[in-house]
Write a protein that holds these residues in place. Structure first.
Motif, PDB file in Angstrom:
ATOM      1  N   UNK A  83       0.910  -1.225   0.095  1.00 44.16           N
ATOM      2  CA  UNK A  83       0.022  -0.104   0.010  1.00 44.16           C
ATOM      3  C   UNK A  83       0.742   1.254   0.111  1.00 44.16           C
ATOM      4  N   UNK A  84       1.886   1.220   0.801  1.00 45.96           N
ATOM      5  CA  UNK A  84       2.837   2.425   0.668  1.00 45.96           C
ATOM      6  C   UNK A  84       3.266   2.775  -0.403  1.00 45.96           C
ATOM      7  N   UNK A  85       3.918   1.689  -1.256  1.00 46.79           N
ATOM      8  CA  UNK A  85       4.542   2.170  -2.471  1.00 46.79           C
ATOM      9  C   UNK A  85       3.454   2.446  -3.817  1.00 46.79           C
ATOM     10  N   UNK A  86       2.301   1.832  -3.612  1.00 45.79           N
ATOM     11  CA  UNK A  86       1.362   2.320  -4.462  1.00 45.79           C
ATOM     12  C   UNK A  86       1.031   3.650  -4.443  1.00 45.79           C
ATOM     13  N   UNK A 131      -7.129  -3.166  11.538  1.00 47.37           N
ATOM     14  CA  UNK A 131      -6.831  -2.933  10.181  1.00 47.37           C
ATOM     15  C   UNK A 131      -7.083  -1.547   9.420  1.00 47.37           C
ATOM     16  N   UNK A 132      -8.046  -0.756  10.197  1.00 50.52           N
ATOM     17  CA  UNK A 132      -8.206   0.587   9.728  1.00 50.52           C
ATOM     18  C   UNK A 132      -7.038   1.530  10.134  1.00 50.52           C
ATOM     19  N   UNK A 133      -6.411   1.184  11.248  1.00 47.68           N
ATOM     20  CA  UNK A 133      -5.372   1.938  11.618  1.00 47.68           C
ATOM     21  C   UNK A 133      -3.945   1.649  11.043  1.00 47.68           C
ATOM     22  N   UNK A 134      -3.877   0.379  10.693  1.00 47.03           N
ATOM     23  CA  UNK A 134      -2.848  -0.192   9.747  1.00 47.03           C
ATOM     24  C   UNK A 134      -2.771   0.460   8.434  1.00 47.03           C
ATOM     25  N   UNK A 135      -3.861   0.629   7.920  1.00 43.43           N
ATOM     26  CA  UNK A 135      -4.011   1.393   6.547  1.00 43.43           C
ATOM     27  C   UNK A 135      -3.622   2.931   6.703  1.00 43.43           C
ATOM     28  N   UNK A 139      -0.464   5.016   4.900  1.00 39.04           N
ATOM     29  CA  UNK A 139      -0.681   6.263   4.070  1.00 39.04           C
ATOM     30  C   UNK A 139       0.225   7.336   4.765  1.00 39.04           C
ATOM     31  N   UNK A 140       0.338   7.502   6.237  1.00 38.01           N
ATOM     32  CA  UNK A 140       1.169   8.225   6.838  1.00 38.01           C
ATOM     33  C   UNK A 140       2.540   7.968   6.378  1.00 38.01           C
ATOM     34  N   UNK A 141       3.085   6.916   6.364  1.00 37.28           N
ATOM     35  CA  UNK A 141       4.457   6.262   6.004  1.00 37.28           C
ATOM     36  C   UNK A 141       4.669   6.783   4.491  1.00 37.28           C
TER      37      UNK A 141
END
Length: 184
Positions: A83-86, A131-135, A139-141
């Motif tokens: 997710x981060x790279x995308x 899972x919501x917090x992990x996503x 995004x923050x990363x």
């Protein structure tokens, strides 16, 4: 000698005072754990009342967390690790060529520039909070890495040595625009 058949009683008059003092003691000395939340600044109210701005479809990255905690970007299943790279690739795309500091590939289906890019995050009713917090963390990363690269390459400073003015420049270069509203 007379023996009474009654049992001797214990004076319980001060028991309520002792219980109250113990309750106060435990309330004062106990630590109350606080839940970790998500640090977000809510957008300001719209001063004109008509703030529906139309965004071009290519400038919206749609991320959906389904009821089974699966993550989908633009209707394609992705892992949390990807997710981060995308997100970085979408934000740093420089589709219109106006971003002088972007390192994107200028894909026609990704954002024009970081200032126009919007990340739309939606979740199902059965999505877990974990899972919501992990996503949100991923995004923050992504934004942090893009901002760190901007500070290092453009401002020639590390993130730890930024002044308030520099920090504002970094935030303006890569504004964190996250929408949790339903997009049309």
């Amino acid at each position: 000698m007379r023996h009474s058949k009654e049992a001797p009683e214990v004076n319980a008059g001060s028991m309520a005072d002792i219980a109250f003092l113990l309750l106060i003691f435990f309330l004062v000395t106990a630590t109350i754990s606080s839940d970790a939340g998500i640090n977000r600044v809510l957008p300001a109210e719209c001063p004109t009342g008509d703030c529906e701005s139309l965004k071009h479809e290519r400038n919206i990255l749609r991320i959906v967390i389904n009821n089974n905690d699966g993550i989908m970007i633009e209707n394609e299943q992705v892992d949390l690790a990807d997710l981060k790279e995308a997100t970085k690739a979408f934000l740093d795309n420089n589709g219109d060529g106006t971003c002088l500091y972007c390192n994107g590939n200028k894909f026609p289906n990704a954002s024009d520039n970081p200032e126009d890019a919007v990340v739309s995050l939606q979740n199902g009713q059965q999505t877990t909070y974990k899972q919501f917090v992990a996503v949100q963390n991923e995004l923050s990363k992504a934004y942090f890495e893009l901002r760190s690269n901007y500070a290092a390459n453009v401002l020639q400073k590390s993130v730890d040595n930024l002044s308030k003015e520099d920090l504002q420049k970094v935030k303006k270069a890569y504004p964190f625009i996250l929408s949790e509203a339903e997009t049309k």
